[in-house]
Design an enzyme around this catalytic site. Structure first.
Site, PDB file in Angstrom:
ATOM      1  N   ARG A  70      53.690  58.944  47.376  1.00  0.00           N
ATOM      2  CA  ARG A  70      53.677  57.593  47.552  1.00  0.00           C
ATOM      3  C   ARG A  70      53.311  57.216  48.905  1.00  0.00           C
ATOM      4  O   ARG A  70      53.001  56.185  49.271  1.00  0.00           O
ATOM      5  CB  ARG A  70      54.999  56.722  47.230  1.00  0.00           C
ATOM      6  N   TYR A 123      39.367  34.386  39.831  1.00  0.00           N
ATOM      7  CA  TYR A 123      39.704  35.052  38.551  1.00  0.00           C
ATOM      8  C   TYR A 123      40.767  34.506  38.054  1.00  0.00           C
ATOM      9  O   TYR A 123      41.945  34.168  38.842  1.00  0.00           O
ATOM     10  CB  TYR A 123      39.843  36.491  39.185  1.00  0.00           C
ATOM     11  N   ASP A 188      36.940  37.876  47.432  1.00  0.00           N
ATOM     12  CA  ASP A 188      37.222  38.499  46.497  1.00  0.00           C
ATOM     13  C   ASP A 188      35.581  38.906  45.971  1.00  0.00           C
ATOM     14  O   ASP A 188      35.017  37.893  45.584  1.00  0.00           O
ATOM     15  CB  ASP A 188      37.794  37.937  45.111  1.00  0.00           C
ATOM     16  N   LYS A 213      36.076  47.210  37.788  1.00  0.00           N
ATOM     17  CA  LYS A 213      34.877  46.382  37.324  1.00  0.00           C
ATOM     18  C   LYS A 213      33.656  47.569  37.720  1.00  0.00           C
ATOM     19  O   LYS A 213      33.594  48.643  37.320  1.00  0.00           O
ATOM     20  CB  LYS A 213      34.797  45.117  37.781  1.00  0.00           C
TER      21      LYS A 213
END
Ligand SMILES: *Cc1c(COP(=O)(O)O)cnc(C)c1O
Length: 414
Positions: A70, A123, A188, A213
Protein backbone atom coordinates in the site's frame (compact mmCIF):
# COMPACT_ATOMS: atom_id res chain seq x y z
CA UNK A 1 17.17 14.48 -6.31
CA UNK A 2 16.45 11.95 -9.02
CA UNK A 3 14.31 12.99 -11.94
CA UNK A 4 11.22 10.85 -11.96
CA UNK A 5 10.20 11.20 -15.58
CA UNK A 6 12.46 9.77 -18.25
CA UNK A 7 14.56 12.40 -19.96
CA UNK A 8 13.50 12.18 -23.57
CA UNK A 9 13.03 15.83 -24.41
CA UNK A 10 14.85 15.28 -27.71
CA UNK A 11 12.55 12.58 -29.10
CA UNK A 12 9.07 12.72 -30.61
CA UNK A 13 5.93 11.86 -28.70
CA UNK A 14 5.49 8.57 -30.57
CA UNK A 15 9.02 7.45 -29.67
CA UNK A 16 8.41 8.46 -26.08
CA UNK A 17 5.19 6.41 -26.00
CA UNK A 18 7.23 3.33 -26.98
CA UNK A 19 10.16 3.92 -24.63
CA UNK A 20 8.79 5.72 -21.56
CA UNK A 21 9.36 3.88 -18.30
CA UNK A 22 11.62 1.34 -20.02
CA UNK A 23 15.03 3.01 -19.83
CA UNK A 24 16.46 0.38 -17.45
CA UNK A 25 15.40 -2.70 -19.46
CA UNK A 26 18.83 -3.41 -20.93
CA UNK A 27 20.46 -3.26 -17.51
CA UNK A 28 17.77 -5.56 -16.14
CA UNK A 29 18.11 -7.87 -19.14
CA UNK A 30 14.36 -7.84 -19.85
CA UNK A 31 12.19 -6.76 -22.78
CA UNK A 32 8.85 -6.46 -20.95
CA UNK A 33 8.19 -4.74 -17.62
CA UNK A 34 8.62 -7.04 -14.61
CA UNK A 35 5.44 -7.51 -12.53
CA UNK A 36 5.86 -7.39 -8.76
CA UNK A 37 2.86 -8.86 -6.91
CA UNK A 38 4.34 -8.85 -3.40
CA UNK A 39 2.13 -7.43 -0.68
CA UNK A 40 5.02 -7.26 1.76
CA UNK A 41 8.82 -7.27 1.54
CA UNK A 42 11.51 -8.95 3.66
CA UNK A 43 13.26 -6.30 5.74
CA UNK A 44 17.03 -6.42 6.18
CA UNK A 45 17.22 -4.02 9.10
CA UNK A 46 14.52 -2.79 11.48
CA UNK A 47 15.68 0.81 11.81
CA UNK A 48 16.32 1.27 8.09
CA UNK A 49 12.89 -0.19 7.33
CA UNK A 50 11.27 2.12 9.83
CA UNK A 51 12.80 5.19 8.20
CA UNK A 52 11.68 3.95 4.79
CA UNK A 53 8.16 3.37 6.06
CA UNK A 54 8.09 6.89 7.47
CA UNK A 55 9.30 8.34 4.17
CA UNK A 56 6.68 6.42 2.17
CA UNK A 57 3.83 7.25 4.54
CA UNK A 58 4.68 10.93 4.05
CA UNK A 59 4.29 10.46 0.28
CA UNK A 60 7.98 10.16 -0.56
CA UNK A 61 9.81 7.62 -2.70
CA UNK A 62 11.42 4.51 -1.21
CA UNK A 63 15.11 4.29 -0.52
CA UNK A 64 15.47 0.56 -0.94
CA UNK A 65 12.60 -1.62 0.21
CA UNK A 66 8.95 -0.90 -0.68
CA UNK A 67 8.11 -2.25 2.85
CA UNK A 68 4.40 -2.86 2.12
CA UNK A 69 2.44 -2.69 -1.13
CA UNK A 70 0.00 0.00 0.00
CA UNK A 71 3.05 2.24 0.45
CA UNK A 72 4.75 1.52 -2.87
CA UNK A 73 4.78 -0.90 -5.79
CA UNK A 74 7.58 -0.96 -8.41
CA UNK A 75 5.28 -1.99 -11.32
CA UNK A 76 2.86 0.85 -10.57
CA UNK A 77 5.81 3.23 -10.11
CA UNK A 78 7.07 2.30 -13.59
CA UNK A 79 3.73 3.07 -15.24
CA UNK A 80 3.58 6.37 -13.33
CA UNK A 81 6.99 7.40 -14.61
CA UNK A 82 5.96 6.54 -18.17
CA UNK A 83 2.76 8.55 -17.95
CA UNK A 84 4.58 11.53 -16.40
CA UNK A 85 6.94 11.50 -19.40
CA UNK A 86 4.03 11.56 -21.83
CA UNK A 87 2.31 14.43 -20.01
CA UNK A 88 5.58 16.35 -19.55
CA UNK A 89 5.27 16.49 -15.74
CA UNK A 90 7.78 15.67 -13.02
CA UNK A 91 5.61 12.91 -11.54
CA UNK A 92 2.37 10.96 -11.82
CA UNK A 93 0.34 9.09 -9.20
CA UNK A 94 -1.91 6.18 -10.14
CA UNK A 95 -5.13 5.10 -8.43
CA UNK A 96 -7.64 2.26 -8.55
CA UNK A 97 -10.06 4.30 -10.72
CA UNK A 98 -10.57 7.74 -12.21
CA UNK A 99 -12.98 8.57 -9.39
CA UNK A 100 -10.41 7.49 -6.77
CA UNK A 101 -7.91 9.82 -8.48
CA UNK A 102 -10.34 12.75 -8.41
CA UNK A 103 -11.24 12.04 -4.77
CA UNK A 104 -7.56 12.04 -3.82
CA UNK A 105 -7.08 15.42 -5.54
CA UNK A 106 -10.07 16.85 -3.67
CA UNK A 107 -8.88 15.47 -0.33
CA UNK A 108 -5.37 16.81 -0.91
CA UNK A 109 -6.74 20.23 -1.94
CA UNK A 110 -9.12 20.37 1.04
CA UNK A 111 -6.13 20.70 3.36
CA UNK A 112 -5.56 24.17 1.82
CA UNK A 113 -9.21 25.28 1.76
CA UNK A 114 -12.66 23.75 1.56
CA UNK A 115 -13.98 25.65 -1.45
CA UNK A 116 -13.60 24.54 -5.06
CA UNK A 117 -14.74 26.08 -8.33
CA UNK A 118 -15.91 23.74 -11.07
CA UNK A 119 -16.97 24.26 -14.67
CA UNK A 120 -19.73 22.17 -16.26
CA UNK A 121 -20.07 19.90 -18.11
CA UNK A 122 -18.12 17.26 -16.20
CA UNK A 123 -18.21 13.48 -16.28
CA UNK A 124 -21.49 12.44 -14.60
CA UNK A 125 -20.00 10.93 -11.45
CA UNK A 126 -17.51 13.80 -11.05
CA UNK A 127 -20.47 16.18 -11.10
CA UNK A 128 -22.35 13.91 -8.70
CA UNK A 129 -19.39 13.66 -6.29
CA UNK A 130 -19.00 17.45 -6.20
CA UNK A 131 -22.72 18.20 -5.84
CA UNK A 132 -23.38 15.44 -3.29
CA UNK A 133 -21.43 17.18 -0.52
CA UNK A 134 -19.90 13.79 0.36
CA UNK A 135 -16.42 15.20 0.93
CA UNK A 136 -17.66 18.25 2.85
CA UNK A 137 -16.48 20.68 0.20
CA UNK A 138 -18.32 23.76 -0.92
CA UNK A 139 -18.57 23.92 -4.70
CA UNK A 140 -19.23 26.98 -6.84
CA UNK A 141 -20.24 26.17 -10.39
CA UNK A 142 -18.99 28.73 -12.86
CA UNK A 143 -18.90 29.26 -16.59
CA UNK A 144 -15.38 28.94 -18.00
CA UNK A 145 -15.29 32.69 -18.74
CA UNK A 146 -16.36 33.56 -15.17
CA UNK A 147 -13.98 31.44 -13.08
CA UNK A 148 -12.17 34.52 -11.71
CA UNK A 149 -15.35 35.90 -10.12
CA UNK A 150 -16.07 32.58 -8.37
CA UNK A 151 -12.68 32.39 -6.64
CA UNK A 152 -12.48 33.19 -2.91
CA UNK A 153 -9.59 33.32 -0.43
CA UNK A 154 -10.41 29.75 0.68
CA UNK A 155 -10.62 28.33 -2.87
CA UNK A 156 -8.14 25.48 -3.16
CA UNK A 157 -8.89 24.07 -6.62
CA UNK A 158 -10.46 24.89 -9.98
CA UNK A 159 -11.79 21.89 -11.91
CA UNK A 160 -12.39 21.71 -15.65
CA UNK A 161 -12.80 18.95 -18.20
CA UNK A 162 -11.92 19.36 -21.86
CA UNK A 163 -13.23 18.03 -24.17
CA UNK A 164 -16.25 17.99 -21.89
CA UNK A 165 -18.37 14.91 -21.36
CA UNK A 166 -20.74 14.29 -23.09
CA UNK A 167 -21.22 17.32 -25.35
CA UNK A 168 -17.55 17.75 -26.31
CA UNK A 169 -17.25 21.47 -25.66
CA UNK A 170 -13.65 22.62 -25.46
CA UNK A 171 -12.53 24.78 -22.56
CA UNK A 172 -9.59 27.17 -22.98
CA UNK A 173 -7.14 25.76 -20.41
CA UNK A 174 -4.65 28.64 -20.54
CA UNK A 175 -7.47 31.19 -20.09
CA UNK A 176 -8.82 29.36 -17.02
CA UNK A 177 -5.29 29.12 -15.59
CA UNK A 178 -4.86 32.90 -16.06
CA UNK A 179 -8.17 33.58 -14.33
CA UNK A 180 -7.30 31.26 -11.45
CA UNK A 181 -4.12 33.11 -10.49
CA UNK A 182 -2.47 31.25 -7.61
CA UNK A 183 -5.27 28.68 -7.32
CA UNK A 184 -4.24 25.36 -8.89
CA UNK A 185 -6.25 24.12 -11.89
CA UNK A 186 -7.16 20.46 -12.38
CA UNK A 187 -7.88 19.40 -15.96
CA UNK A 188 -9.70 16.14 -16.60
CA UNK A 189 -7.99 15.30 -19.89
CA UNK A 190 -9.46 11.80 -20.26
CA UNK A 191 -11.11 12.49 -23.63
CA UNK A 192 -7.99 14.06 -25.13
CA UNK A 193 -5.21 11.74 -23.89
CA UNK A 194 -1.62 13.08 -23.90
CA UNK A 195 -1.53 12.33 -27.63
CA UNK A 196 -3.83 15.27 -28.37
CA UNK A 197 -3.38 17.59 -25.37
CA UNK A 198 -0.82 18.22 -22.62
CA UNK A 199 -2.46 20.57 -20.11
CA UNK A 200 0.60 20.88 -17.83
CA UNK A 201 2.37 22.88 -20.53
CA UNK A 202 -0.56 25.31 -20.43
CA UNK A 203 -0.24 25.77 -16.67
CA UNK A 204 -2.55 23.08 -15.26
CA UNK A 205 -1.29 21.89 -11.87
CA UNK A 206 -3.06 18.53 -12.06
CA UNK A 207 -3.81 16.50 -15.20
CA UNK A 208 -6.31 13.76 -14.45
CA UNK A 209 -7.15 10.71 -16.53
CA UNK A 210 -9.63 7.98 -16.12
CA UNK A 211 -7.03 5.52 -17.39
CA UNK A 212 -9.93 3.08 -17.77
CA UNK A 213 -10.55 4.77 -21.12
CA UNK A 214 -8.01 5.42 -23.89
CA UNK A 215 -4.87 4.86 -21.77
CA UNK A 216 -5.97 1.31 -20.99
CA UNK A 217 -7.52 1.22 -24.43
CA UNK A 218 -8.79 -2.34 -24.44
CA UNK A 219 -11.73 -2.23 -22.04
CA UNK A 220 -10.10 -4.46 -19.43
CA UNK A 221 -8.64 -2.14 -16.77
CA UNK A 222 -10.23 0.26 -14.29
CA UNK A 223 -7.68 2.89 -13.28
CA UNK A 224 -7.00 6.56 -12.72
CA UNK A 225 -3.86 8.66 -12.83
CA UNK A 226 -2.84 12.22 -12.05
CA UNK A 227 0.19 13.81 -13.73
CA UNK A 228 1.59 16.67 -11.66
CA UNK A 229 4.58 18.28 -9.95
CA UNK A 230 6.57 16.86 -7.04
CA UNK A 231 4.70 18.71 -4.29
CA UNK A 232 1.25 17.59 -5.38
CA UNK A 233 2.49 14.07 -6.13
CA UNK A 234 3.80 13.80 -2.57
CA UNK A 235 0.44 14.89 -1.13
CA UNK A 236 -1.47 12.56 -3.46
CA UNK A 237 0.67 9.57 -2.48
CA UNK A 238 0.12 10.47 1.16
CA UNK A 239 -3.65 10.41 0.58
CA UNK A 240 -3.29 7.14 -1.33
CA UNK A 241 -1.36 5.50 1.50
CA UNK A 242 -3.99 6.58 4.01
CA UNK A 243 -7.11 5.79 1.96
CA UNK A 244 -5.81 2.74 0.11
CA UNK A 245 -7.13 3.76 -3.33
CA UNK A 246 -4.44 1.69 -5.01
CA UNK A 247 -3.86 0.60 -8.56
CA UNK A 248 -3.18 -3.15 -8.75
CA UNK A 249 0.22 -3.99 -10.29
CA UNK A 250 -1.37 -6.20 -12.96
CA UNK A 251 -3.52 -3.25 -14.00
CA UNK A 252 -0.43 -1.03 -14.03
CA UNK A 253 1.31 -3.57 -16.26
CA UNK A 254 -1.60 -3.55 -18.72
CA UNK A 255 -1.66 0.25 -18.77
CA UNK A 256 2.06 0.43 -19.44
CA UNK A 257 1.67 -2.23 -22.14
CA UNK A 258 -0.92 -0.10 -23.90
CA UNK A 259 1.12 3.13 -24.05
CA UNK A 260 3.24 2.31 -27.14
CA UNK A 261 0.10 1.94 -29.28
CA UNK A 262 -1.72 4.91 -27.72
CA UNK A 263 -0.77 7.40 -30.47
CA UNK A 264 -1.78 4.95 -33.21
CA UNK A 265 -5.09 4.11 -31.57
CA UNK A 266 -6.02 7.71 -30.85
CA UNK A 267 -5.13 9.03 -34.31
CA UNK A 268 -6.93 6.22 -36.12
CA UNK A 269 -10.06 6.65 -34.00
CA UNK A 270 -9.88 10.41 -34.52
CA UNK A 271 -9.75 10.01 -38.29
CA UNK A 272 -12.78 7.72 -38.25
CA UNK A 273 -14.62 10.02 -35.82
CA UNK A 274 -14.19 12.93 -38.22
CA UNK A 275 -15.66 10.94 -41.10
CA UNK A 276 -18.59 9.67 -39.06
CA UNK A 277 -19.33 13.18 -37.78
CA UNK A 278 -19.55 14.54 -41.35
CA UNK A 279 -21.79 11.68 -42.44
CA UNK A 280 -24.06 12.11 -39.42
CA UNK A 281 -24.43 15.79 -40.22
CA UNK A 282 -26.24 14.91 -43.44
CA UNK A 283 -28.44 12.14 -42.09
CA UNK A 284 -32.21 12.84 -41.97
CA UNK A 285 -32.55 11.07 -38.59
CA UNK A 286 -29.95 13.38 -36.99
CA UNK A 287 -30.88 16.78 -35.63
CA UNK A 288 -27.49 17.98 -34.46
CA UNK A 289 -23.91 16.73 -34.35
CA UNK A 290 -21.46 17.80 -31.65
CA UNK A 291 -17.86 17.32 -32.73
CA UNK A 292 -15.09 19.89 -32.30
CA UNK A 293 -13.88 19.25 -35.86
CA UNK A 294 -17.14 20.39 -37.50
CA UNK A 295 -17.87 23.98 -38.49
CA UNK A 296 -18.87 25.84 -35.31
CA UNK A 297 -17.60 23.02 -33.09
CA UNK A 298 -14.53 24.93 -31.89
CA UNK A 299 -15.63 28.53 -31.35
CA UNK A 300 -12.46 29.46 -29.42
CA UNK A 301 -10.17 28.03 -32.14
CA UNK A 302 -8.45 25.70 -29.68
CA UNK A 303 -7.69 22.95 -32.17
CA UNK A 304 -4.10 23.40 -33.24
CA UNK A 305 -3.40 25.66 -30.26
CA UNK A 306 -4.48 23.52 -27.29
CA UNK A 307 -5.48 20.22 -28.87
CA UNK A 308 -3.70 18.55 -31.75
CA UNK A 309 -6.96 17.39 -33.32
CA UNK A 310 -10.71 17.23 -32.69
CA UNK A 311 -10.62 13.88 -30.90
CA UNK A 312 -12.18 10.48 -30.98
CA UNK A 313 -15.61 11.16 -29.46
CA UNK A 314 -18.74 12.24 -31.34
CA UNK A 315 -22.09 13.19 -29.84
CA UNK A 316 -25.29 13.59 -31.85
CA UNK A 317 -28.98 14.18 -31.29
CA UNK A 318 -31.47 11.98 -33.09
CA UNK A 319 -34.86 13.13 -34.31
CA UNK A 320 -37.52 11.57 -32.08
CA UNK A 321 -35.90 12.00 -28.64
CA UNK A 322 -35.61 9.19 -26.12
CA UNK A 323 -37.60 6.61 -28.12
CA UNK A 324 -35.48 7.07 -31.21
CA UNK A 325 -32.22 7.03 -29.22
CA UNK A 326 -33.30 3.80 -27.56
CA UNK A 327 -34.15 2.27 -30.92
CA UNK A 328 -30.75 3.24 -32.38
CA UNK A 329 -28.90 1.62 -29.47
CA UNK A 330 -30.99 -1.54 -29.78
CA UNK A 331 -30.60 -1.79 -33.57
CA UNK A 332 -26.82 -1.52 -33.84
CA UNK A 333 -25.14 -4.82 -34.60
CA UNK A 334 -21.48 -3.88 -34.83
CA UNK A 335 -21.17 -1.02 -32.34
CA UNK A 336 -21.45 -2.03 -28.70
CA UNK A 337 -24.21 -0.35 -26.69
CA UNK A 338 -22.24 0.34 -23.52
CA UNK A 339 -21.04 3.12 -21.23
CA UNK A 340 -17.32 3.90 -20.99
CA UNK A 341 -15.07 4.86 -23.89
CA UNK A 342 -11.67 4.48 -25.41
CA UNK A 343 -11.87 0.75 -26.17
CA UNK A 344 -10.76 -0.91 -29.42
CA UNK A 345 -14.40 -1.38 -30.42
CA UNK A 346 -16.88 1.45 -30.97
CA UNK A 347 -19.18 2.09 -28.00
CA UNK A 348 -22.45 4.00 -28.02
CA UNK A 349 -24.37 5.24 -25.01
CA UNK A 350 -27.21 7.55 -23.98
CA UNK A 351 -25.87 10.16 -21.49
CA UNK A 352 -29.28 11.32 -20.16
CA UNK A 353 -30.32 7.76 -19.33
CA UNK A 354 -26.94 6.33 -18.29
CA UNK A 355 -23.71 8.23 -17.49
CA UNK A 356 -25.46 11.50 -16.58
CA UNK A 357 -28.63 9.92 -15.21
CA UNK A 358 -28.00 11.08 -11.61
CA UNK A 359 -27.78 14.75 -12.55
CA UNK A 360 -30.50 17.18 -11.60
CA UNK A 361 -32.92 17.69 -14.55
CA UNK A 362 -32.11 21.42 -14.53
CA UNK A 363 -28.39 20.65 -14.87
CA UNK A 364 -29.08 18.24 -17.72
CA UNK A 365 -31.10 20.94 -19.48
CA UNK A 366 -28.48 23.66 -18.95
CA UNK A 367 -25.68 21.41 -20.26
CA UNK A 368 -27.62 20.24 -23.35
CA UNK A 369 -27.88 16.61 -22.23
CA UNK A 370 -31.11 15.96 -24.08
CA UNK A 371 -33.16 12.76 -24.38
CA UNK A 372 -32.16 12.41 -28.03
CA UNK A 373 -28.41 12.70 -27.37
CA UNK A 374 -26.17 9.71 -28.08
CA UNK A 375 -22.42 9.58 -27.51
CA UNK A 376 -20.05 7.56 -29.65
CA UNK A 377 -16.59 6.43 -28.60
CA UNK A 378 -15.07 5.60 -31.96
CA UNK A 379 -12.96 2.45 -32.09
CA UNK A 380 -10.61 0.89 -34.60
CA UNK A 381 -13.08 -0.78 -36.98
CA UNK A 382 -13.24 0.31 -40.61
CA UNK A 383 -15.22 3.48 -41.12
CA UNK A 384 -17.33 1.83 -43.83
CA UNK A 385 -18.46 -0.97 -41.54
CA UNK A 386 -19.24 1.49 -38.76
CA UNK A 387 -21.21 3.80 -41.03
CA UNK A 388 -23.21 0.91 -42.56
CA UNK A 389 -24.21 -0.14 -39.03
CA UNK A 390 -25.07 3.37 -37.85
CA UNK A 391 -26.88 4.36 -41.03
CA UNK A 392 -29.12 1.28 -40.85
CA UNK A 393 -29.93 1.80 -37.16
CA UNK A 394 -30.71 5.49 -37.75
CA UNK A 395 -33.11 4.64 -40.58
CA UNK A 396 -34.88 2.06 -38.43
CA UNK A 397 -35.20 4.64 -35.64
CA UNK A 398 -36.47 7.30 -38.02
CA UNK A 399 -39.18 4.96 -39.36
CA UNK A 400 -40.30 3.85 -35.92
CA UNK A 401 -40.15 7.34 -34.35
CA UNK A 402 -42.41 8.69 -37.10
CA UNK A 403 -44.73 5.76 -36.37
CA UNK A 404 -44.68 6.33 -32.61
CA UNK A 405 -45.31 10.05 -32.93
CA UNK A 406 -48.33 9.63 -35.17
CA UNK A 407 -49.67 6.98 -32.78
CA UNK A 408 -49.19 9.39 -29.86
CA UNK A 409 -50.94 12.16 -31.79
CA UNK A 410 -53.92 9.98 -32.58
CA UNK A 411 -54.26 8.81 -28.96
CA UNK A 412 -54.11 12.43 -27.78
CA UNK A 413 -56.81 13.35 -30.31
CA UNK A 414 -58.99 10.47 -29.16
C1 LIG B 1 -14.83 7.55 -16.83
C2 LIG B 1 -14.47 8.94 -16.49
C3 LIG B 1 -14.14 9.30 -15.18
C4 LIG B 1 -14.21 8.33 -14.03
O1 LIG B 1 -13.27 7.32 -14.20
P1 LIG B 1 -13.43 5.81 -13.60
O2 LIG B 1 -12.19 5.17 -14.04
O3 LIG B 1 -14.69 5.25 -14.20
O4 LIG B 1 -13.56 5.94 -12.13
C5 LIG B 1 -13.76 10.61 -14.94
N1 LIG B 1 -13.71 11.53 -15.92
C6 LIG B 1 -14.02 11.21 -17.21
C7 LIG B 1 -13.96 12.27 -18.25
C8 LIG B 1 -14.41 9.92 -17.53
O5 LIG B 1 -14.73 9.61 -18.79
Amino acid sequence: MRTRSDLHSHCSFDTLAVSAGRADFRDLGVHAPPIDLSTTYPLADLDEAGLNLERLAAGGHPDGSSVYARLHNPTVDRFERALASLEGTAEAVAFGSGMAALTACLLAAAQQGRHVVAVRPLYGTSDHLLSSGLLGLEVSWARAEAVAEAIRPETSLVIIETPGNPTLELVDIAAVVRQSGAVPVLVDSTFATPVLQRPAALGAALVLHSATKFLGGHGDVIAGVVATDEGWATRLRQVRVMTGALLHPLAAYLLHRGLPTLPLRVRRSQETAGELASKLLNHPAVQRVRYPGLAGGDPLALIGRQMEGPGTMVAFEVVGGHGAARKVMASLERMTPAVSLGATDTLIQHPAGLTHRMLDPAVKASTAISEGLLRLSVGLESVDDLWADLNRALHLALCSSVGVESLADSSRAA
